[in-house]
Design a protein around this motif. Structure first.
Motif: not given
Length: 229
Positions: A167, A189, A207, A209-210, A212-214, A216-217, A220
């Protein structure tokens, strides 16, 4: 080009040539992704010559042509005649189509389908679109990330843990492109106003990193549905 059919024919031929180039490069990348998905979870070096997984005989160059070689060999190793998984030609063909799709929907349109991009609508072809550094960086980073995601999917579908560095290497070009040219980030973002060069670069990285966070969420949340026993 109006009624200038000769010019239209040359332009269409040029577009077809570029599309074939994307297709061929995609097929070669797909062949490499098969190697990555097989060797990376085992901790093996992803470079070097390919070999039959059964008899370990090095694969000749003529037998390593994406998906065509599998058809020529009828899905079997030339030496030991044991079957070669159909995954290899299917992945090569899929990635080739994926690359051609990115060409047709983004590169040949100059990114007109992307939000906030000022480009003429419709299929313009590489002759009519403005090919600049922003468009090139976008396409290269998109293809890089898509390739990494395909490799991760090939590993995950076999219930193996996807290495974190896959990744990282897949997302690194996006970060570098955002730092070099913030315009490559299409959807910020937050609402952007007049930003200085440094602020624009930092905003682009945030932007990413935001996003990527979304991602990953969402992954999951969907993982229990994809990996039900």
């Amino acid at each position: 080009y109006g009624t200038d059919w000769s010019l239209s024919f040359v332009a269409s031929l040029f577009d077809a040539t570029v599309a074939v180039f994307f297709f061929v490069v995609g097929a070669c990348i797909g062949s490499f992704l098969n190697v990555v998905a097989y060797r990376l979870p085992l901790g093996r070096f992803i470079g070097g010559h390919s070999a039959c997984p059964y008899c370990q005989t090095p694969i000749d160059g003529s037998d390593n042509v994406p998906f065509l070689a599998w058809i020529k060999l009828r899905g079997r190793c030339r030496t030991c005649r044991l079957p070669i998984s159909i995954q290899y030609p299917l992945v090569e063909l899929f990635v080739a189509i994926l690359f051609a799709f990115v060409y047709a929907t983004e590169f040949a349109r100059g990114g007109a389908n992307l939000p906030g991009v000022d480009a003429p609508a419709g299929f313009g072809g590489v002759v009519r679109v403005t090919i600049d550094a922003t468009l090139i960086l976008r396409i290269v980073t998109y293809l890089f990330v898509l390739s990494g995601l395909v490799a991760a999917a090939l590993i995950a579908v076999k219930r193996r843990r996807v290495p974190l560095h896959l990744y990282i290497w897949s997302g690194a070009p996006l970060v570098l492109a955002a730092l070099a040219l913030p315009e490559t980030i299409v959807v910020p973002w937050r609402q952007q106003f007049q930003l200085g060069p440094l602020e624009a670069r930092l905003d682009s990285v945030v932007t990413l990193f935001c996003g990527a966070a979304v991602g990953i969420a969402i992954a999951r949340l969907l993982a229990p549905l994809a990996y039900r026993d």
